[in-house]
Design a protein around this motif. Structure first.
Motif, mmCIF file in Angstrom:
data_model
loop_
_atom_site.group_PDB
_atom_site.id
_atom_site.type_symbol
_atom_site.label_atom_id
_atom_site.label_comp_id
_atom_site.label_asym_id
_atom_site.label_seq_id
_atom_site.Cartn_x
_atom_site.Cartn_y
_atom_site.Cartn_z
ATOM 1 N N ARG A 55 0.839 -1.205 0.000
ATOM 2 C CA ARG A 55 0.000 0.000 0.000
ATOM 3 C C ARG A 55 0.874 1.256 0.000
ATOM 4 N NH1 ARG A 55 -2.919 -2.642 4.407
ATOM 5 N NH2 ARG A 55 -4.483 -3.953 3.416
ATOM 6 N N THR A 60 -0.374 -2.191 -4.868
ATOM 7 C CA THR A 60 -1.321 -3.240 -4.476
ATOM 8 C C THR A 60 -1.917 -3.958 -5.674
ATOM 9 O OG1 THR A 60 -3.069 -1.578 -4.290
ATOM 10 C CG2 THR A 60 -1.932 -2.210 -2.250
ATOM 11 N N ASP A 61 -1.937 -3.297 -6.847
ATOM 12 C CA ASP A 61 -2.459 -3.953 -8.029
ATOM 13 C C ASP A 61 -1.582 -5.134 -8.459
ATOM 14 O OD1 ASP A 61 -0.544 -1.891 -8.607
ATOM 15 O OD2 ASP A 61 -0.995 -2.176 -10.739
ATOM 16 N N LEU A 62 -0.348 -5.184 -8.001
ATOM 17 C CA LEU A 62 0.544 -6.289 -8.341
ATOM 18 C C LEU A 62 0.341 -7.523 -7.461
ATOM 19 C CD1 LEU A 62 3.887 -4.336 -8.796
ATOM 20 C CD2 LEU A 62 2.339 -5.155 -10.580
ATOM 21 N N ARG A 65 -0.876 -10.841 -8.832
ATOM 22 C CA ARG A 65 -0.019 -11.510 -9.802
ATOM 23 C C ARG A 65 1.180 -12.189 -9.169
ATOM 24 N NH1 ARG A 65 1.170 -6.828 -13.783
ATOM 25 N NH2 ARG A 65 -0.171 -5.461 -12.604
#
Length: 66
Positions: A55, A60-62, A65
């Motif tokens: 954060r 955080t979008d990673l 994955r």
């Protein structure tokens, strides 16, 4: 379940369980022995710190994955 002898079958069973989970639902860490030595608490704390760091870094979008 206690595993005082460190029975390898318990580890093998846990590997089979985790590998059998759908992608995206596999835990980053797991405990293959229920001796209650605190690993679940440590793993939970490590996960919380990983999320906080992501954060702060704005990545955080990673997380999905990794």
């Amino acid at each position: 379940m206690r595993n005082p002898e460190g029975a390898p079958q318990i580890v093998a069973d846990e590997i089979v369980r985790v590998v059998g989970l759908p992608a995206g639902q596999r835990p980053r860490r797991t405990v293959a022995d229920a001796s209650d030595y605190g690993a679940e608490i440590i793993n939970g704390a490590a996960e919380e710190l990983r999320l906080r760091l992501a954060r702060r870094m704005g990545v955080t979008d990673l997380l999905g994955r990794l």
